[in-house]
Enzyme design. Sequence first.
Site, PDB file in Angstrom:
ATOM      1  N   ARG A 110       0.836  -1.199   0.000  1.00  0.00           N
ATOM      2  CA  ARG A 110       0.000   0.000   0.000  1.00  0.00           C
ATOM      3  C   ARG A 110       0.868   1.246   0.000  1.00  0.00           C
ATOM      4  NH1 ARG A 110      -5.042   0.650   3.684  1.00  0.00           N
ATOM      5  NH2 ARG A 110      -3.594   0.596   5.440  1.00  0.00           N
ATOM      6  N   ASP A 122       5.636  -3.683  10.823  1.00  0.00           N
ATOM      7  CA  ASP A 122       4.185  -3.450  10.843  1.00  0.00           C
ATOM      8  C   ASP A 122       3.605  -3.463  12.261  1.00  0.00           C
ATOM      9  OD1 ASP A 122       4.665  -6.164  11.025  1.00  0.00           O
ATOM     10  OD2 ASP A 122       3.129  -6.769   9.571  1.00  0.00           O
ATOM     11  N   SER A 160       7.518  -5.210   6.735  1.00  0.00           N
ATOM     12  CA  SER A 160       7.056  -6.177   7.735  1.00  0.00           C
ATOM     13  C   SER A 160       7.886  -7.450   7.772  1.00  0.00           C
ATOM     14  CB  SER A 160       5.600  -6.520   7.463  1.00  0.00           C
ATOM     15  OG  SER A 160       4.856  -5.338   7.311  1.00  0.00           O
TER      16      SER A 160
HETATM   17  C1  BG6 Z   1      -1.786  -4.136   7.636  1.00  0.00           C
HETATM   18  C2  BG6 Z   1      -0.425  -3.532   7.686  1.00  0.00           C
HETATM   19  O1  BG6 Z   1      -2.706  -3.280   8.117  1.00  0.00           O
HETATM   20  O2  BG6 Z   1      -1.755  -5.358   8.340  1.00  0.00           O
HETATM   21  C3  BG6 Z   1       0.545  -4.486   7.015  1.00  0.00           C
HETATM   22  O3  BG6 Z   1      -0.415  -2.253   7.165  1.00  0.00           O
HETATM   23  C4  BG6 Z   1       0.531  -5.758   7.766  1.00  0.00           C
HETATM   24  O4  BG6 Z   1       1.811  -3.971   6.949  1.00  0.00           O
HETATM   25  C5  BG6 Z   1      -0.856  -6.259   7.755  1.00  0.00           C
HETATM   26  O5  BG6 Z   1       1.487  -6.653   7.326  1.00  0.00           O
HETATM   27  C6  BG6 Z   1      -0.987  -7.603   8.374  1.00  0.00           C
HETATM   28  O6  BG6 Z   1      -2.077  -8.128   7.819  1.00  0.00           O
HETATM   29  P1  BG6 Z   1      -2.139  -9.152   6.601  1.00  0.00           P
HETATM   30  O7  BG6 Z   1      -3.331  -9.919   6.959  1.00  0.00           O
HETATM   31  O8  BG6 Z   1      -2.314  -8.333   5.373  1.00  0.00           O
HETATM   32  O9  BG6 Z   1      -0.881  -9.917   6.627  1.00  0.00           O
HETATM   33  C1  GLC Z   2       6.469 -11.982   9.925  1.00  0.00           C
HETATM   34  C2  GLC Z   2       7.581 -10.993   9.900  1.00  0.00           C
HETATM   35  C3  GLC Z   2       7.334  -9.909  10.923  1.00  0.00           C
HETATM   36  C4  GLC Z   2       5.974  -9.318  10.718  1.00  0.00           C
HETATM   37  C5  GLC Z   2       4.933 -10.389  10.756  1.00  0.00           C
HETATM   38  C6  GLC Z   2       3.552  -9.860  10.538  1.00  0.00           C
HETATM   39  O1  GLC Z   2       6.509 -12.636  11.121  1.00  0.00           O
HETATM   40  O2  GLC Z   2       8.795 -11.633  10.171  1.00  0.00           O
HETATM   41  O3  GLC Z   2       8.323  -8.922  10.819  1.00  0.00           O
HETATM   42  O4  GLC Z   2       5.739  -8.388  11.719  1.00  0.00           O
HETATM   43  O5  GLC Z   2       5.205 -11.349   9.782  1.00  0.00           O
HETATM   44  O6  GLC Z   2       3.393  -9.272   9.297  1.00  0.00           O
END
Ligand code: BG6
Ligand code: GLC
Length: 887
Positions: free
Chosen positions: A513, A631, A577
């Site tokens: 995003r 994240d 993340s």
């Molecule tokens: C989002 C974050 O809201 O949640 C992302 O902005 C994050 O960075 C994510 O990784 C986690 O959710 P998912 O379900 O998309 O892995």
């Molecule tokens: C994985 C990544 C971690 C992140 C998580 C959730 O565990 O290693 O950094 O916070 O996924 O997205």
Amino acid sequence: MRLHDDQLKEISARFQAEMKKGLSSESNAAAAVKMLPTRVRSTPDGTEKGQFLALDLGGSRFKVLQVKVREGMGIRRGGVEMEEKIYPMPKELLIGRGTELFDHVSESLKDFLHEKNISLEKKHPLAFTFSFPCEQATLNQGFLLNWSKNYRARGLQGKDVVQALREAIDRTGGMDVEVLAMVNDTVATMMTCGFDDQYCEVGLIIGTGTNACYMEELRHVDLVEGDEGRMCVNTEWGAFGEDGALNDYITEFDRDVDATSNNPGKQIFEKMVSGMYLGELVRLVVLKMAKLGLLFDGHVSDALRTKGKITTAHVAAMENYKDGLKNTKNLLTDLDLTPSSDDCVAVQHVSTIVSFRSSNLVAAALAAILSRIKQNRNLRTLRITVGVDGTVYKKHPQYPKRLHKVVRRLLPECHVRFVLSDSGSSKGAALVTAVAQRLASRRRQVDETLSPFKLSQEQLQLVKTRMRSGLEAGLKSKGPSTIKMLPSFVYRTPDGNEHGKYLALDLGGTNFRALLVNFKKGLQQNSRLYHKIYTIPLEIMQGTGEELFDHIAQCVSDFLDYMGMKNAHLPAGFTFSFPCEQTAIDTGTLVSWTKGFKATDCEGQDVVSMLREAIKRRNEFDLDIVAVVNDTVGTMMSCAYEDPQCEIGLIAGTGTNVCYMEQLKNIEKTQEKTGKMCINTEWGGLGDDGSLDDIITPYDIEVNQNSINPGKQRFEKLTSGMYLGEVVRQVLLDLTRGGLLFRGHVTEALKTPGIFQTKYLSQIESDRLALLQVRSILQQLGLDSTCEDSIIVKEVCGAVSRRAAQLCGAGMAAVVDKIRENRGLDHLNITVGVDGALYKLHPHFSGVLQETARVLAPQCNVTFLPSEEGSGKGAALITAVATQKQE
Ligand code: BG6
Ligand code: GLC
Ligand code: BG6
Ligand code: GLC
């Protein structure tokens, strides 16, 4: 008592309306005809097999039987062998205590085992024909609604009669018997006849009592969940008329029969039709005629005045072709009367009228059922077989012919075949039980498969302890640790003074995003946010690092175009993340990829530099990358902007992870020793040293081995969206290979990794979804399932996702207790900012997670606050905090 066809058609229409009323959940409570779902979903198909004991209670004879069913192959059905013994049923037991009645039943059973030399050691499955109205939620349960016919035993109404039978068998002792299924005699009769005739979808009893069952479309059976397929419904049509629906057809004789019966006001139709009452009706008519001087020169004997002196057997005898008149004379003489030959002809005529009315009424009600079936199936003609049993039908010489004739006259467009159940109802009861047995053994095996997913409180407590040690070990500068505990260089949560426009990039969740956020000082509610979502193709996730970052730069370029801000040179925050070693807020060296990413040449590199270089290569726009954040950290910051108590960030999405505010003095890796810093725990690595091996199942091992990072992120592989579907798939594969699912067919769809995305798990487990919808989701995924299959799939999903939520809850308990102890508090109030598709979309995950954390950390009051805008907003806040510090 004479009914012509128009009247019969009218009665038939009334009964149709009664059936509708009984089937609908709105009107069922007030309906006279109860239309009881029987849980029997199909007629025999020849695959039934096994050896069963059977009890047959409620007709004119109480029987114990042994039934052996041999499986047939293809269209050839199997064979059935039966041995039976009739046991006396003393009258006083019918109206005595329920426990005594059942004691007699179970003692007879034991006697039968002895007599037939059946082993007392082995466990015997038992089929129970119980010919009374019962509410059944499963095949092996039945709550007696009310007695009918000549039974009135105390203490059983409203009780589960299967349980009552089990208890009696226990009291008798010395037998190992498992009551697997209970069926009404109509159902058992339909099944008996259905074994030899696949068109048999109606069961009819005209015996001591009368009743019928038939295969109804499940979508019309409101009281049972599901819309596909059929279920046998026990109409309990004997009760027709209880609400006055037959008042205009009821004679003074019917009223007398009812008033002196066991159950006045009840079973009105039954009292006009069935064997228990026909003789009595004849007696009352003859008595009245005698009193009026129309018979026996007005002479009335005591015997004629006595209830029960004329029976259905007499009625049958009087209507015998050859000897009818002779029999009538003998009967009347036995009743101390001296009949003339005219008297005999007249009495025989009375008998005929009474029994004719009976068969006419049955024909009318049966016609209602048959035309309902025809309508249900949208057919112009219907070919169907009715399985019939009962002494009236069997013993009365003219009854069957009259019945068949009238039914065919009322329904000229239906081809109705009547089949007499030759071997009573127990054969059918055994067939139902065979299916039940197969389901029960399937149930046991499914339970066994899922049992390693059910974690005890002790196991969860252990996980909490291990997580705690992992957190402590990670904070040390030396020594091994599976939990990395990465410093984030975020020292505080936002205070509301943040302001200005920031760009945020968010990589590592389901999507990439790009966001633009505008903060206004002190006006948290008014911060503006614009964003655009981009998908990252798998080949980019797993291509080269340069390709990945070029792709990101291209998305950012598109976003800036879209916002008309190509030249703005904005400060930017980068949510990345994945685990990064940070030495400052704006550098982050990727330790290792996790989840679905595996781009080359990135591990060990500073991802901020890689992004800067990609932007430079593109040479189109400029960005000032001020912060790189995980994240979890972004989520915590974004939630803390709303709630100052938020000092933890949790992600339960594609991956799983937690960050929290730790005392700097506890963090050996950093220089500063006062104040706090947010630590990105990377808790997904718990277990990478084998410390979770005691809870890891063979399915988890399989998922780990097939992943792109075997041996890594073991906790994450038990708990996060990217893996749960795969664990489910492994379990389903195993169940299918064991013949417990999908008829044992392992299809290509089932062999496809990744078919169960988190969103499907969430949908399948939704409580609002009917089974049919679960089936249609599975269908979309290419999995052809039966109703039973869908129930099992839903259960597997439930076991896997519940374990995930519990493990996260145990981990969370470790984190909050640590924070509490850091602060030397007895009690801690704290908020966790949460994000991730699993947490947000799954119907039960968040509830189970919170409950587990509550139980395992009783000294903490933890509030979970879902993040509104994703972690990108948090990254922008961190950028704001960092830029404003620089200012
Ligand atoms: C989002 C974050 O809201 O949640 C992302 O902005 C994050 O960075 C994510 O990784 C986690 O959710 P998912 O379900 O998309 O892995
Ligand atoms: C994985 C990544 C971690 C992140 C998580 C959730 O565990 O290693 O950094 O916070 O996924 O997205
Ligand atoms: C028998 C069944 O064949 O028919 C009984 O096995 C059932 O369970 C009976 O109740 C109905 O007939 P009757 O005439 O014995 O009541
Ligand atoms: C009574 C019972 C019913 C049974 C019928 C025939 O009507 O209520 O359950 O099927 O008798 O035996």
